[in-house]
Design an enzyme around this catalytic site. Structure first.
Site, short mmCIF file in Angstrom:
data_model
loop_
_atom_site.label_atom_id
_atom_site.label_comp_id
_atom_site.label_asym_id
_atom_site.label_seq_id
_atom_site.Cartn_x
_atom_site.Cartn_y
_atom_site.Cartn_z
N HIS A 101 -64.18 92.05 -1.23
CA HIS A 101 -65.35 92.34 -2.05
C HIS A 101 -66.14 91.62 -2.52
O HIS A 101 -66.82 91.08 -3.50
CB HIS A 101 -64.41 93.23 -2.79
CG HIS A 101 -64.18 94.65 -2.30
ND1 HIS A 101 -63.43 94.85 -2.17
CD2 HIS A 101 -65.47 95.67 -2.57
CE1 HIS A 101 -63.06 96.04 -1.53
NE2 HIS A 101 -64.99 96.62 -1.24
N ASP A 109 -62.93 105.84 12.90
CA ASP A 109 -62.54 105.28 11.26
C ASP A 109 -62.79 106.80 10.26
O ASP A 109 -63.06 107.88 11.00
CB ASP A 109 -63.56 104.74 10.46
CG ASP A 109 -63.03 103.43 10.30
OD1 ASP A 109 -62.09 103.07 11.36
OD2 ASP A 109 -64.04 102.16 10.63
N TRP A 117 -70.09 112.73 4.21
CA TRP A 117 -71.12 112.11 4.06
C TRP A 117 -72.71 112.52 4.86
O TRP A 117 -73.58 111.61 4.77
CB TRP A 117 -70.57 110.46 4.53
CG TRP A 117 -69.78 109.62 3.67
CD1 TRP A 117 -69.01 110.68 2.22
CD2 TRP A 117 -69.13 109.25 4.37
NE1 TRP A 117 -68.68 108.92 1.78
CE2 TRP A 117 -68.33 108.30 2.75
CE3 TRP A 117 -69.03 107.61 4.84
CZ2 TRP A 117 -67.53 106.45 2.56
CZ3 TRP A 117 -68.26 106.24 4.55
CH2 TRP A 117 -67.45 106.48 3.46
#
Length: 429
Positions: free
Chosen positions: A366, A273, A235
């Protein structure tokens, strides 16, 4: 997933930006390449000469200490001893958790005041002392809140973190940051990925002070929260002068330093993570190992290779097709989203003889919908039909930072109540 333009990046010097090309600049480069392709003497072109001179120059991006540490890594640095089954027995004795321990994946709701505090500090409108005091108050409230809900393993809420990768990139050497290089992450959410410019290193602890403060607020177990090396790499915008493998291992050593400092400070459960582990898998399945997993998995293992067996390592990831490879990460516990897949992933775990303790998400974060106690009990019963009771953790899916406080509190209370019901059912059998 390319930022729009470099034109508005006023804080980065040309020493760096001359090497970058965002969307608008890439289009200009394509035009230049087309023009050069039509020229017999393209080597004499000013555009070509300018580009050649840029890449012939020296970049200040190497760190001798990083090179030395990386060259000193040996095989045993990737291996935790004793084997996982023995570690898990030691951890159960050390941590004294109930059956089906309840926890969350890490973040708690990032309310408007949290974001406003962070923005005010970045703009210089409040002092560092004011910023820290605000976050400590939030952490103390979050710890008390979790105790009242009845969770077994707590988190500090991550109120000081803007993003799970940007936060660590800002604290590590070797990264650069833009002002406006936003890219779409998911839906309408955008992120500003760090740029890996040079060798990556950690020169001081990043999360230890926050985790130690949170632990001081409770007698329950506080979970240290870190982002893993592969996710930080995947990322971020990577360098092109070294391999992805080398960058991942550099970041892995930096995260290992943080893991060791957390353990030395008394944090007994640490989550690393790897939410983006799958994102650089080659399209061809035959290349998954030779091109990626053969260094991505060891990069994670490097983070925990030096800690005590009694310290419990958690990870959070999405895996499906790479179940066995996730097990080879040699974490003690893994959490993953399962609520929207009708728990089908559990069959894949069993087929692969998965050894890691697991926390399949028991409800979908979500949506603001609050799952009932009966709904969560039903999910846990289905899990227990396929998972050894000694290996099951109870947690929601990842992403509570996006939710509001009312639905988070109601959902977690129902989660804890459901875990107690299922514990009782197990005791009466």
């Amino acid at each position: 997933h390319v930022p729009y333009t470099l034109k508005h990046e006023t804080k980065l010097s040309q020493e760096f930006t001359s090497y970058f090309a965002f969307a608008e600049e890439k289009l200009a480069e394509l035009k230049e390449l087309g023009q050069l392709a039509d020229q017999d003497n393209y080597q004499e072109s000013e555009v070509y000469q300018k580009n050649k001179a840029l890449f012939a120059g020296e970049r200040d991006c190497h760190n001798e200490e990083v090179t030395k540490r990386l060259s000193g890594v040996i095989e045993k640095d990737y291996i935790r001893l004793p084997k996982r089954s023995e570690r898990q027995a030691l951890q159960k004795k050390e941590l004294k958790l109930p059956e089906f321990p309840t926890t969350t994946i890490g973040s708690f709701p990032q309310t408007k005041d949290v974001k406003a505090n962070r923005s005010a500090f970045r703009r210089g409108e409040i002092s560092k002392e004011e910023y820290v005091a605000f976050n400590k108050k939030k952490i103390a409230d979050c710890v008390k809140w979790q105790e009242e809900i009845g969770l077994d393993v707590l988190v500090h809420g991550e109120y000081e973190r803007n993003d799970m990768v940007e936060y660590f990139g800002e604290a590590l050497g070797g990264f650069l940051f833009t002002e406006k290089a936003w890219v779409q992450s998911s839906g309408t959410r955008c992120v500003k990925p760090p740029i890996i410019w040079g060798d990556v290193y950690r020169d001081k602890p990043i999360t230890v002070e926050w985790s130690v403060y949170a632990q001081s607020q409770t007698d329950k177990i506080m979970k240290g929260m870190l982002t893993g090396p592969v996710t930080i790499l995947n990322w971020s915008f990577p360098r092109e002068d070294v391999s992805l493998k080398e960058m991942a291992y550099q970041i892995g050593i930096a995260i290992r330093d943080e893991v060791c400092d957390l353990e030395a400070a008394g944090i007994r459960v640490i989550q690393i993570d790897e939410a983006a582990l799958k994102e650089k898998l080659p399209i061809r399945r035959a290349e998954w190992h030779s091109e990626y997993l053969d260094w991505a998995i060891p990069a994670f293992r490097l983070c925990a290779g030096k800690i005590r067996p009694e310290t419990q390592i958690h990870t959070h990831s999405e895996f499906n097709e790479i179940v066995k490879d996730i097990d080879n990460m040699d974490a003690d516990v893994i959490s993953f989203e399962a609520s929207r897949s009708n728990l089908t992933i559990i069959d894949a775990l069993n087929a692969a003889h998965f050894e890691t303790e697991v926390g399949p998400g028991v409800y979908d974060i979500h949506s603001p919908r609050v799952p009932s106690v009966d709904e969560i009990v039903d999910a846990l019963r289905k899990m227990l039909a396929k998972i050894d009771p000694d290996k099951l953790w109870v947690n929601p899916d990842c992403g509570l930072k996006t939710r509001g406080i009312p639905e988070t509190e109601a959902s977690l209370k129902n989660l804890v109540a459901a875990a107690k019901i299922v514990r009782g059912e197990l005791e009466t059998k």
